[in-house]
Design an enzyme around this catalytic site. Structure first.
Site, PDB file in Angstrom:
ATOM      1  N   LYS A  41       0.842  -1.206   0.000  1.00 26.54           N
ATOM      2  CA  LYS A  41       0.000   0.000   0.000  1.00 26.54           C
ATOM      3  C   LYS A  41       0.875   1.253   0.000  1.00 26.54           C
ATOM      4  CE  LYS A  41      -0.286  -0.202   5.055  1.00 26.54           C
ATOM      5  NZ  LYS A  41      -1.156  -0.424   6.229  1.00 26.54           N
ATOM      6  N   TYR A 294      16.280  29.770   6.122  1.00 27.42           N
ATOM      7  CA  TYR A 294      15.185  30.618   6.629  1.00 27.42           C
ATOM      8  C   TYR A 294      15.185  30.733   8.151  1.00 27.42           C
ATOM      9  CZ  TYR A 294      13.080  29.997   1.983  1.00 27.42           C
ATOM     10  OH  TYR A 294      12.838  29.977   0.646  1.00 27.42           O
TER      11      TYR A 294
HETATM   12  C1  LIG Z   1      -0.395  -1.453   6.943  1.00 23.44           C
HETATM   13  C2  LIG Z   1      -1.057  -2.682   7.388  1.00 23.44           C
HETATM   14  C3  LIG Z   1      -0.331  -3.886   7.516  1.00 23.44           C
HETATM   15  C4  LIG Z   1       1.180  -3.946   7.401  1.00 23.44           C
HETATM   16  O1  LIG Z   1       1.761  -3.430   8.561  1.00 23.44           O
HETATM   17  P1  LIG Z   1       3.359  -3.457   8.787  1.00 23.44           P
HETATM   18  O2  LIG Z   1       3.528  -3.059  10.197  1.00 23.44           O
HETATM   19  O3  LIG Z   1       3.931  -2.474   7.831  1.00 23.44           O
HETATM   20  O4  LIG Z   1       3.801  -4.840   8.490  1.00 23.44           O
HETATM   21  C5  LIG Z   1      -1.034  -5.038   7.789  1.00 23.44           C
HETATM   22  N1  LIG Z   1      -2.374  -5.012   7.968  1.00 23.44           N
HETATM   23  C6  LIG Z   1      -3.091  -3.870   7.896  1.00 23.44           C
HETATM   24  C7  LIG Z   1      -4.559  -3.917   8.136  1.00 23.44           C
HETATM   25  C8  LIG Z   1      -2.459  -2.661   7.626  1.00 23.44           C
HETATM   26  O5  LIG Z   1      -3.168  -1.540   7.576  1.00 23.44           O
END
Ligand SMILES: *Cc1c(COP(=O)(O)O)cnc(C)c1O
Length: 404
Positions: A41, A294
Site C-alpha cells: 500500500k 530561513y
Molecule cells: C499497513 C497494514 C499492515 C502492514 O503493517 P506493517 O507493520 O507495515 O507490516 C497489515 N495489515 C493492515 C490492516 C495494515 O493496515
C-alpha cells in the site's frame, strides 16, 4: 505540443530489488508454515509500486495487500490475473463492482459491506471473495463483537436464500464467498504487553464461530478448511513465536526496516531496500557568525564550509529534522544546519574540507548513510512515515543489489 527528454531528478530513491526479494525469503522462512502476504500500500511504503510489486511477483510471490481499491486495481493492471490481491479500506459509497470484476478480495468491516458486495457480485456476474475483518482491540476498522454477531446472522440468512445453487440454476448468479478472516494487532511491537495475546484469543474464538457458520451452510458460503486466516503485521511476524493463522500481512519488514524501537534490521536478517541519494551542487566558505537558511536558526560559530544539497520537504523530507539530521558524503557523516527548506538543505562540512567536491553523492538515508529510523528520531516520527511520505518529485530507480 513538444515532448522533452526529462533528466533525472536531483533526489533519487534507489530500490535494491535483490534486498527486497531476500527480505521476502527471510520473512517467509520465519513465518512458515504461515504464508507471506506482501503489503504494498501507499506506493509500496514510498518505494514505488511499479518497481516493488513486479520484482516480488517475478521472485514468485503471489499474495499482495493494499489498503484501497484504487491501489488494488492499479496493482491488478501491473501484475495480471495470477496475483492474489486483498484491499480492506473503502467507504459506504465506493463502487465495488470494478473491484469484484478485477477479482480483488475485499476485507469486510460492516454488515452493510456484505450487502453491497453481494449486490456487486449479482450485478457483475462474478463471485466476490471476502475476508471478514474483525476488530479484536485496535478500535480502528473491522467488525465490532456486536457487528460480528449481525454479520454471522446475515451470512446464515444469505445461505438460506441462496439455496437454489445446488440445482445448478444459472439464474442464481454469482455470489459472495468468505475466503478469509483477518484482524490487526495494536501493540505487537511491544512484546511485553499483554494485549497481543488477548487479541489473538478473541480472534481465534471468532475463527471458531465463523467455521461453524460456514459448515452449517454446507459450502454455500465457502469452505471452513480453506479459510485464509491472518492477523500478524511486521511486528507480529517478528516478535511472536509461531505466527498465528495461515498467513501474515507484512509491510515494513519487507522493505528491510524494523518496526521495533531500536530494532536493528540486520539482526533480523533484513537489508534496507531504499537508498535515498542527492548530490553536492554548491560549496562555499562561510565566515564565523554567518547564518543558515530561513529564520537563520543556525549561526556558524567558526569559519566553516557549507555544501548545498537538493532535497527538502517538497521531496518528503521532514522539516522537523532541521538542525538535527545528518547525511553521509564519501562515507562521513555531516550535520544538516538551519531549516530544511522545500527543495534544499545546507550541510556543514567544516572549514577547509577538501574531501567533499561538487558533484559528490550524498546519502540522505539507507545503506552507506543514516537509517530511515534515525531520520524518524530526528523528526519525532517513525521510519514508516519517513519512507512513505517521499513525494512524487523523487525518482525511484532500480538498483541491482550489491549487498552494500
Ligand atoms: C499497513 C497494514 C499492515 C502492514 O503493517 P506493517 O507493520 O507495515 O507490516 C497489515 N495489515 C493492515 C490492516 C495494515 O493496515
Amino acid at each position: 505540443m513538444t515532448s522533452f527528454d526529462i533528466p533525472e531528478a536531483l533526489v533519487r530513491a534507489e530500490i535494491d530489488e535483490a534486498a527486497l526479494c531476500d527480505n521476502a525469503a527471510v520473512l517467509a522462512d520465519r513465518l512458515s508454515p504461515a504464508r507471506l502476504k506482501c503489503v504494498v500500500k501507499a506506493n509500496a511504503y514510498g518505494h514505488g509500486i511499479d518497481l516493488v510489486a513486479p520484482a516480488l511477483f517475478s521472485a514468485g510471490w503471489r499474495e499482495f495487500c493494499v489498503a484501497t481499491i484504487p491501489e488494488a486495481l492499479r496493482l491488478r493492471s501491473l501484475l495480471g490475473p495470477e496475483a492474489q490481491i486483498l484491499a480492506w479500506l473503502y467507504g459506504p459509497t465506493t463502487d465495488l463492482d470494478e473491484a469484484v470484476r478485477a477479482d480483488i478480495e475485499l476485507g469486510i468491516s460492516t454488515v452493510g459491506a456484505l450487502d453491497r458486495l453481494a449486490e456487486a457480485a449479482r450485478r457483475t456476474g462474478v463471485t466476490a471473495r471476502a475476508h471478514l475483518k474483525i476488530d479484536t482491540g485496535l478500535g480502528r476498522n473491522g467488525l465490532s463483537p456486536e457487528a460480528l454477531v449481525r454479520a454471522f446472522d446475515w451470512l446464515r440468512r444469505h445461505a438460506e436464500d441462496s439455496h437454489t445453487d445446488d440445482s445448478g440454476n444459472p439464474e442464481a448468479g454469482a455470489d459472495i464467498r468468505i475466503v478469509g478472516m483477518m484482524s490487526h494487532f495494536a501493540v505487537a511491537d511491544e512484546p511485553e504487553r499483554p494485549e497481543t495475546a488477548a487479541q489473538s484469543a478473541v480472534f481465534s474464538s471468532a475463527h471458531g464461530q465463523l467455521r461453524a457458520v460456514l459448515d452449517a451452510a454446507d459450502g454455500r458460503l465457502g469452505e471452513s478448511d480453506d479459510l485464509d486466516v491472518h492477523i500478524a503485521n511486521s511486528p507480529g511476524a517478528l516478535t511472536l513465536g509461531p505466527c498465528p493463522g495461515t498467513s501474515a500481512r507484512v509491510g515494513l519488514a519487507l522493505y528491510g526496516l524494523s518496526p521495533l524501537e531500536d530494532g536493528d534490521p540486520a539482526a533480523l536478517g533484513l537489508r534496507p531496500v531504499m537508498r535515498l541519494t542527492s548530490s553536492v551542487i554548491n560549496l562555499k566558505d562561510i565566515p564565523a557568525g554567518h547564518g543558515a537558511s530561513y529564520g537563520l536558526t543556525f549561526t556558524a560559530a567558526t569559519d566553516t564550509r557549507f555544501a548545498l544539497v537538493p532535497g527538502g520537504y517538497g521531496d518528503g523530507l521532514p522539516r522537523a529534522a532541521s538542525n538535527r539530521a545528518e547525511v553521509a558524503i564519501r562515507g562521513r557523516r555531516y550535520p544538516v544546519v538551519g531549516r530544511i527548506a522545500m527543495d534544499q538543505m545546507i550541510i556543514d562540512i567544516g572549514a577547509g574540507n577538501d574531501e567533499v567536491a561538487i558533484g559528490d553523492e550524498v546519502v540522505i538515508f539507507g545503506p552507506g548513510g543514516p537509517s530511515a529510523a534515525e531520520w524518524g528520531t530526528w523528526a519525532n516520527t517513525i521510519n514508516y512515515e519517513i519512507v512513505t511520505q517521499l513525494s512524487a518529485r523523487v525518482d525511484r530507480v532500480a538498483r541491482k543489489g550489491d549487498g552494500r
